[in-house]
Design a protein around this motif. Structure first.
Motif, PDB file in Angstrom:
ATOM      1  N   GLY A  55       0.800  -1.228   0.000  1.00  0.00           N
ATOM      2  CA  GLY A  55       0.000   0.000   0.000  1.00  0.00           C
ATOM      3  C   GLY A  55       0.828   1.271   0.000  1.00  0.00           C
ATOM      4  O   GLY A  55       0.291   2.365   0.157  1.00  0.00           O
ATOM      5  N   LYS A  56       2.123   1.158  -0.187  1.00  0.00           N
ATOM      6  CA  LYS A  56       3.019   2.333  -0.197  1.00  0.00           C
ATOM      7  C   LYS A  56       3.250   2.744  -1.650  1.00  0.00           C
ATOM      8  O   LYS A  56       4.318   2.556  -2.215  1.00  0.00           O
ATOM      9  CB  LYS A  56       4.334   1.993   0.509  1.00  0.00           C
ATOM     10  CG  LYS A  56       4.133   1.598   1.964  1.00  0.00           C
ATOM     11  CD  LYS A  56       5.448   1.237   2.623  1.00  0.00           C
ATOM     12  CE  LYS A  56       5.212   0.860   4.071  1.00  0.00           C
ATOM     13  NZ  LYS A  56       6.439   0.501   4.769  1.00  0.00           N
ATOM     14  N   HIS A  57       2.219   3.333  -2.231  1.00  0.00           N
ATOM     15  CA  HIS A  57       2.226   3.612  -3.660  1.00  0.00           C
ATOM     16  C   HIS A  57       3.240   4.680  -4.075  1.00  0.00           C
ATOM     17  O   HIS A  57       3.837   4.590  -5.150  1.00  0.00           O
ATOM     18  CB  HIS A  57       0.810   3.978  -4.127  1.00  0.00           C
ATOM     19  CG  HIS A  57      -0.158   2.850  -3.884  1.00  0.00           C
ATOM     20  ND1 HIS A  57      -1.304   3.024  -3.162  1.00  0.00           N
ATOM     21  CD2 HIS A  57      -0.129   1.538  -4.229  1.00  0.00           C
ATOM     22  CE1 HIS A  57      -1.953   1.877  -3.088  1.00  0.00           C
ATOM     23  NE2 HIS A  57      -1.252   0.950  -3.728  1.00  0.00           N
ATOM     24  N   THR A  58       3.445   5.695  -3.250  1.00  0.00           N
ATOM     25  CA  THR A  58       4.405   6.753  -3.586  1.00  0.00           C
ATOM     26  C   THR A  58       5.824   6.186  -3.634  1.00  0.00           C
ATOM     27  O   THR A  58       6.565   6.428  -4.599  1.00  0.00           O
ATOM     28  CB  THR A  58       4.331   7.906  -2.563  1.00  0.00           C
ATOM     29  OG1 THR A  58       2.985   8.387  -2.521  1.00  0.00           O
ATOM     30  CG2 THR A  58       5.285   9.022  -2.924  1.00  0.00           C
ATOM     31  N   GLU A  59       6.185   5.408  -2.597  1.00  0.00           N
ATOM     32  CA  GLU A  59       7.507   4.801  -2.569  1.00  0.00           C
ATOM     33  C   GLU A  59       7.665   3.787  -3.706  1.00  0.00           C
ATOM     34  O   GLU A  59       8.730   3.684  -4.330  1.00  0.00           O
ATOM     35  CB  GLU A  59       7.769   4.108  -1.229  1.00  0.00           C
ATOM     36  CG  GLU A  59       7.893   5.047  -0.049  1.00  0.00           C
ATOM     37  CD  GLU A  59       6.570   5.191   0.721  1.00  0.00           C
ATOM     38  OE1 GLU A  59       5.489   5.011   0.122  1.00  0.00           O
ATOM     39  OE2 GLU A  59       6.629   5.500   1.907  1.00  0.00           O
ATOM     40  N   ALA A  60       6.586   3.053  -3.994  1.00  0.00           N
ATOM     41  CA  ALA A  60       6.620   2.081  -5.081  1.00  0.00           C
ATOM     42  C   ALA A  60       6.873   2.780  -6.409  1.00  0.00           C
ATOM     43  O   ALA A  60       7.675   2.317  -7.236  1.00  0.00           O
ATOM     44  CB  ALA A  60       5.315   1.295  -5.131  1.00  0.00           C
TER      45      ALA A  60
END
Length: 181
Positions: free
Chosen positions: A161-166
């Motif tokens: 759920g860590k879309h920005t880091e992904a």
């Protein structure tokens, strides 16, 4: 000494060495020095001939795809060859290239098994071992492995759920990919 020179010129290096040794033992110290130089010359020629034979065997192993045997035989040729021998650097470069191929094959297997960090380490070792003219090939494998590492990290972050880091990891994967040149 004369018989030693004749044998040496006939490519009978072992026989020449024996004649030179006999000459050393039977002469005065002035002549003995010259004869000792002849013994060393014959020994060097014997080692270089053995080095050439090992190198040829290494080439055969390399052509069969047996890079490990090739690396060992090229290494033996390098060790046997006398300092200053004309093919000595070629023996060393061939040994290093074969060793780099072994490491690269290990890296490719790890890459196929999706063990990207381990593959990256093998490709780096291959690049560091390889003669200069082959470094570009290994740099490409390193870049591809690093891109896969970033992509894998991106997938883990995305699934967490860590879309920005992904997104940042995916961008790194894209910029790290080697060009198709």
């Amino acid at each position: 000494n004369r018989l030693g020179n004749i044998s040496f010129n006939k490519q009978e290096k072992e026989k020449a060495q024996e004649y030179f040794k006999l000459a050393v033992n039977s002469q005065s110290s002035d002549k003995s020095f010259q004869y000792q130089k002849n013994v060393a010359k014959a020994q060097s020629a014997i080692h270089n001939r053995s080095a050439e034979a090992s190198y040829q065997q290494g080439l055969e192993a390399f052509e069969r795809g047996d890079n490990e045997a090739a690396a060992n035989l090229f290494g033996k040729a390098f060790e046997l060859s006398a300092s200053g021998y004309v093919n000595r650097q070629q023996f060393k470069d061939s040994r290093d290239h074969a060793k780099a191929n072994v490491l690269s094959q290990e890296g490719e297997k790890l890459f196929a098994d999706q063990k990207y960090i381990e593959a990256l380490a093998k490709f780096q070792q291959a690049k560091d071992t390889s003669p200069e003219e082959f470094k570009a090939f290994f740099k490409r494998n390193i870049a591809l492995s690093q891109a896969e590492v970033y992509n894998s990290e991106g997938i883990k972050l995305f699934n967490a759920g860590k879309h920005t880091e992904a997104t940042e990891k995916f961008k790194l994967a894209i910029t790290t990919l080697p060009s198709r040149e």
